[in-house]
Design a protein around this motif. Structure first.
Motif, PDB file in Angstrom:
ATOM      1  N   SER A 233       0.852  -1.205   0.000  1.00 55.43           N
ATOM      2  CA  SER A 233       0.000   0.000   0.000  1.00 55.43           C
ATOM      3  C   SER A 233       0.878   1.240   0.000  1.00 55.43           C
ATOM      4  CB  SER A 233      -0.899   0.047   1.232  1.00 55.43           C
ATOM      5  OG  SER A 233      -1.815  -0.998   1.230  1.00 55.43           O
ATOM      6  N   MET A 240       1.680   6.686  -6.725  1.00 59.18           N
ATOM      7  CA  MET A 240       0.538   7.383  -7.311  1.00 59.18           C
ATOM      8  C   MET A 240       0.433   8.828  -6.843  1.00 59.18           C
ATOM      9  SD  MET A 240      -2.488   4.666  -7.326  1.00 59.18           S
ATOM     10  CE  MET A 240      -2.485   3.192  -8.250  1.00 59.18           C
TER      11      MET A 240
ATOM     12  N   THR B   4       0.760   9.669   6.344  1.00 60.56           N
ATOM     13  CA  THR B   4       0.173   8.397   5.923  1.00 60.56           C
ATOM     14  C   THR B   4       1.219   7.300   5.887  1.00 60.56           C
ATOM     15  OG1 THR B   4      -1.191   9.715   4.450  1.00 60.56           O
ATOM     16  CG2 THR B   4      -1.258   7.326   4.165  1.00 60.56           C
ATOM     17  N   LEU B   8       1.215   4.071   8.195  1.00 55.69           N
ATOM     18  CA  LEU B   8       1.139   2.732   7.594  1.00 55.69           C
ATOM     19  C   LEU B   8       2.318   1.888   8.044  1.00 55.69           C
ATOM     20  CD1 LEU B   8       0.053   3.323   3.865  1.00 55.69           C
ATOM     21  CD2 LEU B   8      -1.063   1.859   5.535  1.00 55.69           C
ATOM     22  N   LEU B  63      -4.891   6.480  11.595  1.00 55.55           N
ATOM     23  CA  LEU B  63      -4.831   6.184  10.165  1.00 55.55           C
ATOM     24  C   LEU B  63      -6.199   6.423   9.529  1.00 55.55           C
ATOM     25  CD1 LEU B  63      -3.014   5.007   7.912  1.00 55.55           C
ATOM     26  CD2 LEU B  63      -4.086   2.828   8.369  1.00 55.55           C
ATOM     27  N   ASN B  66      -6.890  10.012   9.242  1.00 56.24           N
ATOM     28  CA  ASN B  66      -6.057  10.511   8.165  1.00 56.24           C
ATOM     29  C   ASN B  66      -6.709  10.245   6.807  1.00 56.24           C
ATOM     30  OD1 ASN B  66      -2.875   9.738   6.761  1.00 56.24           O
ATOM     31  ND2 ASN B  66      -3.735  11.747   7.120  1.00 56.24           N
ATOM     32  N   ILE B  67      -7.171   9.026   6.630  1.00 61.23           N
ATOM     33  CA  ILE B  67      -7.823   8.691   5.360  1.00 61.23           C
ATOM     34  C   ILE B  67      -9.052   9.556   5.156  1.00 61.23           C
ATOM     35  CG2 ILE B  67      -9.010   6.916   4.048  1.00 61.23           C
ATOM     36  CD1 ILE B  67      -7.439   4.832   5.369  1.00 61.23           C
ATOM     37  N   ARG B  74      -9.667  15.962  -0.688  1.00 62.00           N
ATOM     38  CA  ARG B  74      -9.406  15.800  -2.104  1.00 62.00           C
ATOM     39  C   ARG B  74     -10.676  15.519  -2.888  1.00 62.00           C
ATOM     40  NH1 ARG B  74      -3.960  14.404  -3.344  1.00 62.00           N
ATOM     41  NH2 ARG B  74      -2.720  14.945  -1.529  1.00 62.00           N
ATOM     42  N   VAL B 150     -10.460   5.293  -5.931  1.00 64.57           N
ATOM     43  CA  VAL B 150      -9.659   5.319  -4.693  1.00 64.57           C
ATOM     44  C   VAL B 150     -10.507   5.681  -3.489  1.00 64.57           C
ATOM     45  CG1 VAL B 150      -7.416   5.822  -5.709  1.00 64.57           C
ATOM     46  CG2 VAL B 150      -8.902   7.696  -5.089  1.00 64.57           C
ATOM     47  N   TYR B 151     -11.529   6.499  -3.726  1.00 62.07           N
ATOM     48  CA  TYR B 151     -12.361   6.861  -2.572  1.00 62.07           C
ATOM     49  C   TYR B 151     -13.179   5.669  -2.119  1.00 62.07           C
ATOM     50  CZ  TYR B 151     -10.681  11.310  -4.032  1.00 62.07           C
ATOM     51  OH  TYR B 151      -9.837  12.317  -4.380  1.00 62.07           O
ATOM     52  N   VAL B 157     -12.116   0.963   3.849  1.00 56.91           N
ATOM     53  CA  VAL B 157     -11.310   0.840   5.076  1.00 56.91           C
ATOM     54  C   VAL B 157     -12.154   1.313   6.264  1.00 56.91           C
ATOM     55  CG1 VAL B 157      -9.266   1.645   6.296  1.00 56.91           C
ATOM     56  CG2 VAL B 157      -9.127   1.114   3.867  1.00 56.91           C
ATOM     57  N   THR B 412      -9.695   1.151  -9.646  1.00 61.06           N
ATOM     58  CA  THR B 412      -8.511   2.005  -9.560  1.00 61.06           C
ATOM     59  C   THR B 412      -7.365   1.474 -10.409  1.00 61.06           C
ATOM     60  OG1 THR B 412      -9.180   2.317  -7.288  1.00 61.06           O
ATOM     61  CG2 THR B 412      -7.048   3.187  -7.904  1.00 61.06           C
ATOM     62  N   PHE B 413      -7.198   0.156 -10.406  1.00 61.18           N
ATOM     63  CA  PHE B 413      -6.020  -0.386 -11.065  1.00 61.18           C
ATOM     64  C   PHE B 413      -6.229  -0.641 -12.550  1.00 61.18           C
ATOM     65  CE2 PHE B 413      -4.952  -2.405  -6.761  1.00 61.18           C
ATOM     66  CZ  PHE B 413      -4.321  -1.252  -6.359  1.00 61.18           C
TER      67      PHE B 413
HETATM   68  C1  HEM Z   1      -4.575   0.240   3.689  1.00 63.94           C
HETATM   69  C2  HEM Z   1      -5.307   0.911   2.903  1.00 63.94           C
HETATM   70  C3  HEM Z   1      -5.139   2.359   2.628  1.00 63.94           C
HETATM   71  C4  HEM Z   1      -4.897   3.368   3.458  1.00 63.94           C
HETATM   72  C5  HEM Z   1      -4.707   3.261   4.916  1.00 63.94           C
HETATM   73  C6  HEM Z   1      -4.842   4.575   2.703  1.00 63.94           C
HETATM   74  C7  HEM Z   1      -4.608   5.820   3.211  1.00 63.94           C
HETATM   75  C8  HEM Z   1      -4.561   6.978   2.466  1.00 63.94           C
HETATM   76  C9  HEM Z   1      -4.458   8.279   2.995  1.00 63.94           C
HETATM   77  C10 HEM Z   1      -4.393   8.588   4.444  1.00 63.94           C
HETATM   78  C11 HEM Z   1      -4.429   9.157   1.966  1.00 63.94           C
HETATM   79  C12 HEM Z   1      -4.347  10.643   2.023  1.00 63.94           C
HETATM   80  C13 HEM Z   1      -2.920  11.076   1.988  1.00 63.94           C
HETATM   81  C14 HEM Z   1      -2.761  12.530   1.887  1.00 63.94           C
HETATM   82  O1  HEM Z   1      -3.470  13.157   1.070  1.00 63.94           O
HETATM   83  O2  HEM Z   1      -1.923  13.087   2.591  1.00 63.94           O
HETATM   84  C15 HEM Z   1      -4.516   8.404   0.797  1.00 63.94           C
HETATM   85  C16 HEM Z   1      -4.539   8.942  -0.430  1.00 63.94           C
HETATM   86  C17 HEM Z   1      -4.627   8.183  -1.544  1.00 63.94           C
HETATM   87  N1  HEM Z   1      -4.722   6.822  -1.569  1.00 63.94           N
HETATM   88 FE1  HEM Z   1      -4.896   5.581  -0.104  1.00 63.94          FE
HETATM   89  N2  HEM Z   1      -5.053   4.275   1.425  1.00 63.94           N
HETATM   90  C18 HEM Z   1      -5.234   2.919   1.355  1.00 63.94           C
HETATM   91  C19 HEM Z   1      -5.442   2.187   0.268  1.00 63.94           C
HETATM   92  C20 HEM Z   1      -5.308   2.714  -0.945  1.00 63.94           C
HETATM   93  C21 HEM Z   1      -5.341   1.937  -2.095  1.00 63.94           C
HETATM   94  C22 HEM Z   1      -5.521   0.440  -2.146  1.00 63.94           C
HETATM   95  C23 HEM Z   1      -5.191   2.767  -3.110  1.00 63.94           C
HETATM   96  C24 HEM Z   1      -5.202   2.286  -4.492  1.00 63.94           C
HETATM   97  C25 HEM Z   1      -4.534   2.659  -5.410  1.00 63.94           C
HETATM   98  C26 HEM Z   1      -5.059   4.094  -2.611  1.00 63.94           C
HETATM   99  C27 HEM Z   1      -4.861   5.214  -3.354  1.00 63.94           C
HETATM  100  C28 HEM Z   1      -4.754   6.473  -2.869  1.00 63.94           C
HETATM  101  C29 HEM Z   1      -4.672   7.639  -3.678  1.00 63.94           C
HETATM  102  C30 HEM Z   1      -4.654   7.675  -5.198  1.00 63.94           C
HETATM  103  C31 HEM Z   1      -4.641   8.723  -2.838  1.00 63.94           C
HETATM  104  C32 HEM Z   1      -4.647  10.166  -3.244  1.00 63.94           C
HETATM  105  C33 HEM Z   1      -6.082  10.604  -3.249  1.00 63.94           C
HETATM  106  C34 HEM Z   1      -6.333  11.765  -4.117  1.00 63.94           C
HETATM  107  O3  HEM Z   1      -5.438  12.178  -4.835  1.00 63.94           O
HETATM  108  O4  HEM Z   1      -7.471  12.230  -4.116  1.00 63.94           O
HETATM  109  N3  HEM Z   1      -5.136   4.023  -1.255  1.00 63.94           N
HETATM  110  N4  HEM Z   1      -4.592   7.078   1.120  1.00 63.94           N
END
Ligand code: HEM
Lengths: 279, 464
Positions: A233, A240, B4, B8, B63, B66-67, B74, B150-151, B157, B412-413
């Motif tokens: 992750s 990304m 993040t 993680l 976490l 944060n998400i 976003r 992604v959302y 989660v 997403t993928f």
């Molecule tokens: C364990 C599962 C996951 C956790 C805990 C997690 C957590 C987060 C967090 C906290 C952010 C915000 C970071 C920031 O803006 O500072 C984020 C952003 C993002 N995550 Fe995840 N994520 C998870 C799974 C995934 C998966 C599986 C993907 C798939 C590709 C993903 C893709 C993204 C993307 C693209 C963003 C940017 C969002 C945006 O640009 O609007 N995440 N993630």
């Protein structure tokens, strides 16, 4: 011939394929690579036959079950998925050097399964907890994921080696796909593996819930698969969102695969429920 | 984003602790293992049950927050990009792209437009035609919504955690032993020594255990009946992996054992003291000779015929084999003459058990009442069945989260927001067609797609 004989022959066929791939790369003989490719296909067919025979044999013994129930069978299946994915990549990208960094893992898995004194190659009856279709889905998805991660690991090694030679002087690395393709391919493999690992963890949770009444118990194997999931992750987020490419991604892929290995083997040395240990 | 990654990775790293230190064991065992100082320290930090400790839960909470915060922040931008009626389209950006496919055609602009417009409209969700200085261009796109994938993952989660929370607040996990022919209406809860009263009674008519010829367990089967107000309302035979579900309560086959048949036996089971002498049988595979040796827990003994050394390290009231309870057992370590130490399980009532290992020596505990290990022959023993009884109203929420995660990952993928621009211009008598396009993911795949599209467009007007 019984299935274990065939599978030990396959081990050597894979060893030969790996050797030929490496030789073709080091001595720059494309023809040897072609041969390696055919040897790998032969091994793959033998591998498939071995698995099917084992399946049939288990029914003849009256304990019929899919051959995915112990360490030996899982390693054989791992080699099978790995070679399958590799051969698809080879068809698609027409680069035989990748074989030198992918097929050795199949050989090692098979050799470990056939030769390790701790791994029994007998067909064993299923204990009650393993009698579940969720288990089959769980094992299949997990091992597709692991195989994809193994190939990603091989690709990352290639990437890192290639960086040692930035001006492309060394003839050894000039046959590698270019850095961009290596990086992109690593990412694709990780994405593929990530999807399968996710489904693997989920089917495992559903299985646990049908067998023991709780979908998550933090047993070491579960926890380690979660750790692996978190590492990948992190890798996907770094790529990304931060646009990480190249070296740092390659290192993360190496760390991720280490976690995979630990989930697979290391956990057997820790206390827990999963019964793939030395069985 | 830094946060993040830190979160993680810190969850990943701290999780390791709990896999190295066994969780939820007897305090005395910990005390022996780690000594007083570390015992105090670890138990203060909640390390013996670390996944439920405040600091680990806090990490998970951080976490999740944060998400949620990042995603909401976003999402508002993404939302505006995704939900537009007329997607913006900037032809100069497409003209600047390096990857282009082009061909000339003898057809008039008008003809090309009439052919291409419906062709592309069929393949893309949105398309429109715009005039340009020297011709026209068709702009088309699809998969705009996949930017929301992604959302979905992030949402899942949160869904998972909510499901887990519901389970831990409104659910319970308990266990109960029911002797054949008896019934209960309470279960003991795990971890917190309290009793939970059920709205109904569970009665166990019969329990059966069968074995494979090699001694491994084949099936545990309990015939259960649910009684309400003393009347049977539901009947089912349960086996492992096939539980009984009634009114939101799930009943799983989890262990079994024998009822003590007399007081002497009872005393023997309870009074098992680790300091007592234990009589062990060693049967050499090579010579077939059987030896009896006395020992106590912790005292290494040499196995006759120089086969190796053996030491009993623990006694378990209910040992697990392959996830199943096989009753009382000693755990020992065998160090063969030239080989690695292996762990050995010696169930008191299954003297044949160690045969399965196919080692140079078969070890068993002597002087114990033995159970029949033959399959298909039911010994005349009074069994009790060990049931795991759980209620978890959060399971369906968790399963929903699972489905959303898989769909979200797939979107997403493997799906992307793809844009296509077919730029048609007059060039002398002919028309020149340029095909370009972009995608937010899988750019290599998009390049191939553009090539294919250009070929199709070319063939289309050749035939016509
Ligand atoms: C364990 C599962 C996951 C956790 C805990 C997690 C957590 C987060 C967090 C906290 C952010 C915000 C970071 C920031 O803006 O500072 C984020 C952003 C993002 N995550 Fe995840 N994520 C998870 C799974 C995934 C998966 C599986 C993907 C798939 C590709 C993903 C893709 C993204 C993307 C693209 C963003 C940017 C969002 C945006 O640009 O609007 N995440 N993630």
């Amino acid at each position: 011939m019984d299935n274990t004989t065939i599978l030990s022959i396959v081990t050597f066929v894979y060893g030969l394929a790996a050797f030929l791939y490496v030789a073709s790369w080091v001595f720059k003989k494309p023809l040897v690579g072609k041969l390696a490719s055919w040897v790998a296909v032969t091994g793959f067919i033998g591998n498939s036959v071995g698995i099917i025979m084992r399946w049939v044999e288990s029914y003849r013994l009256g304990i019929g079950h899919a051959p995915l129930s112990n360490m030996y069978e899982s390693l054989i299946f791992f080699a099978w998925t790995l070679v399958l994915i590799y051969l698809i990549i080879e068809r698609k990208y027409k680069n035989l050097v990748i074989g030198a960094f992918a097929t050795p893992f199949a050989f090692l898995a098979m050799a470990y399964a056939s030769l390790s004194p701790n791994i029994s190659d007998r067909i064993q009856p299923l204990i009650p907890a393993l009698k579940s279709n969720w288990l089959i889905a769980h094992v299949i998805t997990c091992f597709f994921g692991y195989a994809a991660f193994a190939i990603a690991f091989g690709l990352s090694l290639m990437y890192l080696l290639k960086q040692k030679d930035p001006d492309n002087k060394s003839k050894l690395f000039s046959l590698f796909p270019n850095s961009f393709t290596l990086d992109e391919l690593t990412h694709q493999m990780v994405v593929f593996g990530y999807l399968f690992l996710s489904v693997g963890i989920i089917t495992g949770a559903v299985w646990a819930n049908s067998a023991w009444g709780s979908y998550w118990t933090w047993d070491p194997k579960e926890t380690w698969s979660l750790i692996t999931w978190f590492v990948y992750s992190t890798m996907l987020h770094a790529r990304m969102m931060r646009g990480w490419r190249g070296k740092r991604i390659a290192y993360l892929s190496v760390i991720g695969f280490t976690a995979v290995l630990f989930t697979y083997f290391g956990v057997n040395y820790l206390p827990g429920l999963h019964s793939y240990g030395g069985g | 984003m830094k946060l993040t990654v830190v979160l993680l990775l810190s969850i990943a790293v701290t999780s390791i602790i709990g896999t190295v230190i066994p969780q939820n064991e007897n305090p005395a065992a910990y005390f022996r293992e780690y000594g007083e100082f570390f015992y105090q320290l670890f138990s203060m930090l909640g390390i013996f049950d670390m996944y439920h400790s405040w600091w680990f839960q806090l990490l998970i909470l951080c976490l999740t927050l944060n998400i949620v915060v990042c995603s909401i922040e976003r999402l508002s931008t993404t939302w505006k990009i995704v939900f537009v009626n007329n997607p913006p389209f900037n032809i100069s950006r497409f003209r600047k792209l390096s990857q282009k496919e082009s061909f000339n055609s003898g057809h008039k602009l008008e003809d090309l437009r009439n052919t291409y417009e419906p062709f592309i409209a069929r393949r893309f969700r949105y398309s429109r035609v715009e005039r340009t200085d020297q011709g026209f261009c068709i702009f088309a796109e699809k998969g705009r919504w996949t930017r929301l994938g992604v959302y979905a993952i992030h949402l899942s989660v949160v869904i998972l955690l909510i499901g887990g929370l519901i389970g831990s607040v409104f659910g319970f996990a308990g266990y109960v032993n029911i002797p054949e022919g008896e019934k209960v209406d309470t279960v003991r809860l795990r971890n917190v020594d309290t009793i939970e009263k059920l709205d109904f009674e569970i009665s166990c008519e019969d329990f059966d255990v069968s074995f494979y010829p090699n001694g491994a367990p084949k099936e545990y089967r309990s015939s259960l009946t649910i009684l309400e107000g003393g009347k049977p309302v539901y009947k089912k035979d349960i086996v492992v992996n096939d539980p009984l579900r009634y009114k939101g309560i799930n009943i799983f086959q989890s262990s079994y054992g024998q009822m003590p048949s007399d007081a002497a036996r009872k005393r023997k089971v309870q009074g098992k003291d680790t300091q007592n002498e234990i009589l062990l049988n060693f049967t050499s595979k090579k010579t077939g000779t059987a030896y009896q040796v006395k020992t106590v827990v912790g005292k290494p003994i040499d196995i006759p015929e120089q086969i190796g050394q053996f030491v009993i390290v623990a006694y378990k009231k209910s040992a697990l084999f392959g996830g199943q309870d096989i009753g009382e057992a000693y755990v020992g370590k065998l160090t063969p003459k030239d080989g690695n130490t292996v762990d050995i399980l010696l169930p008191l009532h299954f003297p044949q058990f160690d045969k399965m290992r196919k080692g140079a020596v078969v070890i068993s505990v002597a002087g114990q009442e033995t159970e029949t290990f033959r399959p298909d022959k039911k010994p005349d023993i009074w069994y009790y069945t060990g049931l795991q009884v759980t209620k978890d109203p959060g399971v369906w929420v968790v399963y929903t989260g699972f489905i959303v995660i898989i769909i979200g990952c797939y979107i997403t993928f493997f799906m992307s927001h793809q844009r296509l621009c077919v730029d048609v211009n007059k060039s002398g008598k002919n028309s020149k067609v340029i095909v370009t396009g972009t995608a937010n993911k899988n750019k290599l795949g998009m390049e191939n797609k553009i090539k294919r599209m250009a070929r199709q467009l070319e063939d289309l007007v050749k035939e016509g």
